[in-house]
Design an enzyme around this catalytic site. Structure first.
Site, PDB file in Angstrom:
ATOM      1  N   SER A  36       0.808  -1.217   0.000  1.00 12.29           N
ATOM      2  CA  SER A  36       0.000   0.000   0.000  1.00 12.29           C
ATOM      3  C   SER A  36       0.845   1.272   0.000  1.00 12.29           C
ATOM      4  O   SER A  36       0.413   2.287  -0.548  1.00 12.29           O
ATOM      5  CB  SER A  36      -0.955  -0.005   1.203  1.00 12.29           C
ATOM      6  OG  SER A  36      -0.242  -0.219   2.405  1.00 12.29           O
ATOM      7  N   HIS A  44       1.681   4.524   4.890  1.00  8.03           N
ATOM      8  CA  HIS A  44       0.954   5.218   3.825  1.00  8.03           C
ATOM      9  C   HIS A  44       1.506   6.626   3.612  1.00  8.03           C
ATOM     10  O   HIS A  44       1.651   7.074   2.467  1.00  8.03           O
ATOM     11  CB  HIS A  44      -0.532   5.282   4.169  1.00  8.03           C
ATOM     12  CG  HIS A  44      -1.173   3.936   4.241  1.00  8.03           C
ATOM     13  ND1 HIS A  44      -2.410   3.716   4.819  1.00  8.03           N
ATOM     14  CD2 HIS A  44      -0.748   2.717   3.800  1.00  8.03           C
ATOM     15  CE1 HIS A  44      -2.718   2.432   4.731  1.00  8.03           C
ATOM     16  NE2 HIS A  44      -1.722   1.803   4.120  1.00  8.03           N
TER      17      HIS A  44
END
Length: 305
Positions: free
Chosen positions: A144, A195
């Site tokens: 991610s 992230h």
């Protein structure tokens, strides 16, 4: 950290179904390779998740630097794999066609390692600022972070779009930040620092020095193509003829007049109809427009001459 499900499961089956719907022939090679690699390592992990995840304690203090390579390509469960790879599928199709396969593979490789480094720097800063050593133990895994970086690139190369985040229309310029906060509040167990690292690396490429550094490192490698520069296939030579001392290269616009493919087709059809004298039109013997041109019929005397 242990995998909650092993083997073929609902998330994996749904991912394979989505890939089949798109069609393997429609997925660029590097994007397809990333999908295959992640699926393969999900079914056949090189290490258990507890030995593949990335943390300051493991990578820095215990010198397990191989986790920088392992962590991005291992996933906690089938749904973690599904959501990441579906995002990779669409971002990869758009970006690989824009940047070309070799450069896109270069970006994936650099981002995968660099995001892990930035992640550990952020965790160390949290330890210092908050005086909480538990951040050294936070262990992240998954693709991610790279996807957030690719999202920044995609928004950079396609400005002005509107993304939907939780059903709300958000300008693509701010979509990654809104998505970062939304994911953190909806799923508090996700790695906020991981992230955020992806967003920062993406900004380092689009707004900072990272792109120039990567171009400089790749300058000596012949098969790398400079990104963002269209290829001119009409300036290449196919062999060498010693009888010709000089030949002026011809560009693509010499053939198209700067028209798009749709405009060229429309112009060609109109010229074909007009110059075949359909509908009482007359032939134009002056400058020939772009498109097909049919010469007027010659008399038998002209043909003999």
């Amino acid at each position: 950290m242990e995998r909650r499900q092993r083997g073929v499961s609902a998330g994996l089956l749904l991912l394979l179904y989505q890939i089949s719907q798109v069609g393997l022939q429609n997925i660029p090679s590097v994007t397809l390779g990333v999908l295959v690699l992640n699926i393969f390592l999900f079914l056949n992990p090189l290490r258990p998740l507890s030995e593949a995840c990335l943390s300051v304690n493991e990578a820095v203090y215990r010198k397990n630097w191989q986790r920088l390579l392992l962590a991005p390509f291992h996933h906690a469960d089938d749904w973690h794999l599904y959501y990441n790879m579906i995002s990779m599928l669409w971002k990869g199709i758009m970006l690989e066609r824009k940047l070309k396969s070799i450069w896109f593979a270069y970006i994936i490789a650099v981002f995968s390692v660099l995001i892990g480094i930035v992640y550990m720097v952020l965790e160390l800063l949290l330890v210092i600022i908050l005086d909480d050593p538990s951040y050294e133990m936070n262990c992240g895994v998954g693709f991610s972070g790279v996807l957030f970086a690719l999202k920044v690139l995609n928004n950079h190369y396609n400005p002005g779009r509107v993304s939907s985040v939780l059903g709300l229309p958000i300008s693509s310029k701010y979509a990654c930040w809104v998505e970062l906060l939304a994911i953190h509040f909806i799923s508090p167990g996700t790695s906020f620092a991981g992230h955020l690292s992806g967003i920062l690396v993406g900004l380092m490429y689009t707004m900072g020095p990272l792109k120039k550094i990567m171009q400089a490192c790749a300058a000596g490698v012949s098969f790398f193509t400079e990104p963002d520069r269209p290829r001119d296939y009409y300036t290449e030579y196919y062999g060498y003829n010693p009888d010709f001392q000089y030949r002026t290269p011809r560009s693509y616009f010499d053939y198209t007049g700067g028209l798009t493919e749709e405009e060229q087709l429309e112009r060609a059809v109109l010229n074909s109809l007009n110059e075949r004298d359909f509908g009482g039109g007359t032939h134009n013997h002056g400058q020939r427009p772009y498109g097909f041109w049919f010469p007027p019929e010659n008399s038998e005397e002209d043909m003999r001459r």
